[in-house]
Scaffold this motif. Structure first.
Motif, PDB file in Angstrom:
ATOM      1  N   UNK A   1    -111.995 -39.001 107.821  1.00 19.11           N
ATOM      2  CA  UNK A   1    -112.934 -39.243 108.917  1.00 19.11           C
ATOM      3  C   UNK A   1    -114.168 -38.348 108.826  1.00 19.11           C
ATOM      4  N   UNK A   2    -114.058 -37.246 108.103  1.00 18.54           N
ATOM      5  CA  UNK A   2    -115.149 -36.272 108.033  1.00 18.54           C
ATOM      6  C   UNK A   2    -116.046 -36.481 106.816  1.00 18.54           C
ATOM      7  N   UNK A   3    -115.663 -37.378 105.921  1.00 17.74           N
ATOM      8  CA  UNK A   3    -116.421 -37.595 104.691  1.00 17.74           C
ATOM      9  C   UNK A   3    -116.665 -39.096 104.520  1.00 17.74           C
ATOM     10  N   UNK A   4    -117.522 -39.678 105.352  1.00 19.98           N
ATOM     11  CA  UNK A   4    -117.695 -41.136 105.353  1.00 19.98           C
ATOM     12  C   UNK A   4    -118.214 -41.715 104.050  1.00 19.98           C
ATOM     13  N   UNK A   5    -118.912 -40.919 103.236  1.00 24.94           N
ATOM     14  CA  UNK A   5    -119.468 -41.463 101.992  1.00 24.94           C
ATOM     15  C   UNK A   5    -118.479 -41.409 100.829  1.00 24.94           C
ATOM     16  N   UNK A   6    -117.333 -40.793 101.037  1.00 29.75           N
ATOM     17  CA  UNK A   6    -116.381 -40.587  99.940  1.00 29.75           C
ATOM     18  C   UNK A   6    -115.707 -41.895  99.533  1.00 29.75           C
ATOM     19  N   UNK A   7    -115.403 -41.973  98.232  1.00 26.99           N
ATOM     20  CA  UNK A   7    -114.590 -43.061  97.693  1.00 26.99           C
ATOM     21  C   UNK A   7    -113.175 -42.508  97.526  1.00 26.99           C
ATOM     22  N   UNK A   8    -112.202 -43.156  98.145  1.00 33.10           N
ATOM     23  CA  UNK A   8    -110.831 -42.640  98.151  1.00 33.10           C
ATOM     24  C   UNK A   8    -110.055 -43.254  97.002  1.00 33.10           C
TER      25      UNK A   8
END
Length: 250
Positions: free
Chosen positions: A219-226
């Motif tokens: 929720x704190x890293x919206x630009x991340x690719x998981x």
């Protein structure tokens, strides 16, 4: 031929078949328990495995349990190792053996996708590594993960709970403050690393996040690719590239 991939970390074992087209099949996992793994994990493996590609950063005793189980299935085991350069990736460490194989494999997978990337692993430790578009590893960081921070605080101060709480920017409860502080510390380190990566590269790299503790930061890293299975995909790259190195010329 049956080929399987195994990622043995400090808290979990993940495994998947390597399909004939080079793709990673359905991923399964099991947690570590005292003295080994969950009892039912062996039932999820086929009776016969021809080749097992293993990446391990776990304790030697756990690794031996895995290797014994694979030997019982007739597997020829290949232990993945960090190399100075492979498949277009060159690591920054002067001593490759000191660079964790899980970090190396995650970078292999990230580089294969093309472009620069900041690769973050969230497990027992929090690792951050930068690779540029040319496959050159620019170095990285290692810190405690939020889970390890909570556990360490609890060991020193028993009344501080090792789990629980909800993230808030300014919490009004101790458990929430613990969750906010430990998760916030991880997010802050990642965000600083991203800023420094832009300063070095002149452009913003992709942010790839993997590992069992990554969900708490989503929720704190919206630009991340998981990329939960980044290490397993790196193992598939390692197997193919290593086979190419071993093949005779001509």
């Amino acid at each position: 031929m049956s080929t399987w991939l195994f990622d043995l970390g400090n808290t979990r074992l993940k495994f998947a078949p390597l399909n004939g087209d080079g793709r990673v099949g359905a991923v399964q996992g099991t947690s570590h328990v005292e003295g080994g793994f969950d009892p039912d994990w062996l039932e999820r493996l086929p009776a016969r495995i021809d080749t097992a590609i293993v990446a391990s950063v776990a304790a030697p005793a756990l690794r031996m349990i895995l290797l014994d189980a694979l030997a019982a299935r007739g597997a020829q085991v290949q232990l993945a190792q960090t190399l100075p350069t492979l498949d277009g990736l060159t690591i920054a460490y002067a001593e490759p053996a000191r660079f964790g194989v899980d970090r190396f494999l995650a970078l292999l997978s990230a580089h294969a996708e093309g472009g620069a990337a900041l690769v973050v692993g969230v497990g027992t430790a929090l690792t951050v590594d930068l690779v540029d578009a040319h496959g050159r590893h620019r170095g990285g960081r290692i810190a405690p993960s939020p889970t390890l921070m909570r556990e360490a605080l609890h060991r020193r101060v028993a009344q501080l709970a090792p789990t629980g709480g909800v993230y808030a920017e300014f919490a009004d409860d101790t458990e929430d403050a613990l969750a906010s502080g430990c998760e916030g510390a991880a997010v802050g380190l990642i965000e600083r690393s991203l800023r420094e990566a832009v300063a070095q590269l002149g452009a913003r790299p992709r942010l790839l996040v993997h590992g069992g503790g990554a969900d708490a930061l989503r929720a704190h890293l919206p630009e991340a690719h998981w990329r939960a299975d980044l290490v397993l995909h790196g193992l598939a790259r390692w197997q193919r590239a290593s086979a190419g190195l071993a093949a005779p010329e001509g």
